[in-house]
Motif scaffolding. Structure first.
Motif, short mmCIF file in Angstrom:
data_model
loop_
_atom_site.label_atom_id
_atom_site.label_comp_id
_atom_site.label_asym_id
_atom_site.label_seq_id
_atom_site.Cartn_x
_atom_site.Cartn_y
_atom_site.Cartn_z
N ARG A 155 8.10 6.22 5.58
CA ARG A 155 7.14 5.13 5.38
C ARG A 155 7.39 4.00 6.38
O ARG A 155 6.43 3.36 6.84
CB ARG A 155 7.22 4.61 3.95
CG ARG A 155 6.66 5.62 2.95
CD ARG A 155 6.74 5.09 1.55
NE ARG A 155 6.13 6.03 0.64
CZ ARG A 155 6.69 6.43 -0.50
NH1 ARG A 155 7.87 5.96 -0.87
NH2 ARG A 155 6.07 7.28 -1.28
N ILE A 156 8.64 3.74 6.71
CA ILE A 156 8.91 2.72 7.74
C ILE A 156 8.29 3.15 9.07
O ILE A 156 7.68 2.35 9.77
CB ILE A 156 10.42 2.45 7.87
CG1 ILE A 156 10.97 1.80 6.60
CG2 ILE A 156 10.69 1.55 9.09
CD1 ILE A 156 12.48 1.64 6.58
N PRO B 128 9.96 -12.08 -0.87
CA PRO B 128 10.43 -12.13 0.52
C PRO B 128 11.82 -11.56 0.75
O PRO B 128 12.07 -10.94 1.78
CB PRO B 128 10.38 -13.62 0.87
CG PRO B 128 9.33 -14.17 -0.04
CD PRO B 128 9.46 -13.38 -1.32
N GLU B 129 12.73 -11.73 -0.20
CA GLU B 129 14.11 -11.27 -0.01
C GLU B 129 14.40 -9.92 -0.65
O GLU B 129 15.55 -9.46 -0.62
CB GLU B 129 15.08 -12.33 -0.54
CG GLU B 129 14.94 -13.68 0.15
CD GLU B 129 15.03 -13.63 1.68
OE1 GLU B 129 15.83 -12.84 2.21
OE2 GLU B 129 14.28 -14.37 2.33
N ASP B 130 13.39 -9.27 -1.23
CA ASP B 130 13.60 -7.95 -1.81
C ASP B 130 14.04 -6.95 -0.75
O ASP B 130 13.53 -6.97 0.38
CB ASP B 130 12.32 -7.41 -2.45
CG ASP B 130 11.99 -8.03 -3.79
OD1 ASP B 130 12.89 -8.68 -4.37
OD2 ASP B 130 10.84 -7.86 -4.24
N ASN B 131 14.96 -6.07 -1.12
CA ASN B 131 15.32 -4.96 -0.25
C ASN B 131 14.24 -3.90 -0.43
O ASN B 131 14.09 -3.34 -1.52
CB ASN B 131 16.70 -4.41 -0.62
CG ASN B 131 17.13 -3.29 0.31
OD1 ASN B 131 16.38 -2.34 0.56
ND2 ASN B 131 18.34 -3.39 0.81
N LEU B 132 13.49 -3.65 0.62
CA LEU B 132 12.35 -2.74 0.52
C LEU B 132 12.78 -1.30 0.27
O LEU B 132 12.01 -0.53 -0.32
CB LEU B 132 11.49 -2.86 1.78
CG LEU B 132 10.93 -4.27 2.01
CD1 LEU B 132 10.26 -4.36 3.37
CD2 LEU B 132 9.97 -4.67 0.90
N GLU C 106 0.83 -1.21 0.00
CA GLU C 106 0.00 0.00 0.00
C GLU C 106 0.86 1.25 0.00
O GLU C 106 0.62 2.19 -0.77
CB GLU C 106 -0.92 0.00 1.21
CG GLU C 106 -1.77 1.24 1.34
CD GLU C 106 -2.54 1.30 2.65
OE1 GLU C 106 -2.92 2.41 3.04
OE2 GLU C 106 -2.75 0.24 3.28
N LEU C 107 1.88 1.28 0.85
CA LEU C 107 2.75 2.45 0.92
C LEU C 107 3.65 2.59 -0.30
O LEU C 107 4.06 3.71 -0.64
CB LEU C 107 3.59 2.40 2.20
CG LEU C 107 2.81 2.53 3.50
CD1 LEU C 107 3.75 2.52 4.69
CD2 LEU C 107 1.95 3.79 3.52
N LEU C 108 3.96 1.48 -0.95
CA LEU C 108 4.79 1.53 -2.16
C LEU C 108 3.96 1.77 -3.41
O LEU C 108 4.51 2.05 -4.47
CB LEU C 108 5.58 0.22 -2.32
CG LEU C 108 6.68 -0.03 -1.29
CD1 LEU C 108 7.27 -1.41 -1.50
CD2 LEU C 108 7.75 1.05 -1.40
N LEU D 15 13.01 -0.85 -3.34
CA LEU D 15 11.68 -0.76 -3.96
C LEU D 15 11.03 0.60 -3.75
O LEU D 15 9.97 0.86 -4.30
CB LEU D 15 10.77 -1.86 -3.41
CG LEU D 15 11.19 -3.30 -3.72
CD1 LEU D 15 10.19 -4.27 -3.09
CD2 LEU D 15 11.30 -3.54 -5.21
N GLY D 16 11.66 1.46 -2.93
CA GLY D 16 11.13 2.80 -2.73
C GLY D 16 10.64 3.12 -1.33
O GLY D 16 10.18 4.23 -1.07
#
Length: 78
Positions: free
Chosen positions: A40-41, A27-31, A16-18, A34-35
């Motif tokens: 957002r965190i 699962p292993e993507d660096n968030l 939603e935030l992205l 991704l933006g």
């Protein structure tokens, strides 16, 4: 894991935030790649605290990967 914070809910909240489909997040993507940014965190930290999770910003920022966050929220990792 808090029942309201299922792995699907965690993925959906991040997506939603992205502004993307949850299925696009591996699962292993660096968030961060991704933006996802620090603001957002913090939004996620507050959202998940409201849902009952004991989570802190450094816990998420240290390893910004969906798999790590899901395990952390499930109490499987420190």
């Amino acid at each position: 894991m808090n029942p309201t914070l299922s792995p699907d809910r965690v993925r959906a909240d991040i997506a939603e935030l992205l502004g993307c489909d949850p299925a696009e997040i591996e699962p292993e993507d660096n968030l961060l790649d991704l933006g996802l940014d620090s603001l957002r965190i913090m939004t996620l930290v507050e959202r998940w605290r409201t849902a009952g999770a004991a989570v802190e910003f450094p816990d998420l920022a240290e390893r910004p990967e969906l798999a790590h966050w899901t395990a952390l929220l499930a109490g499987e990792t420190a």
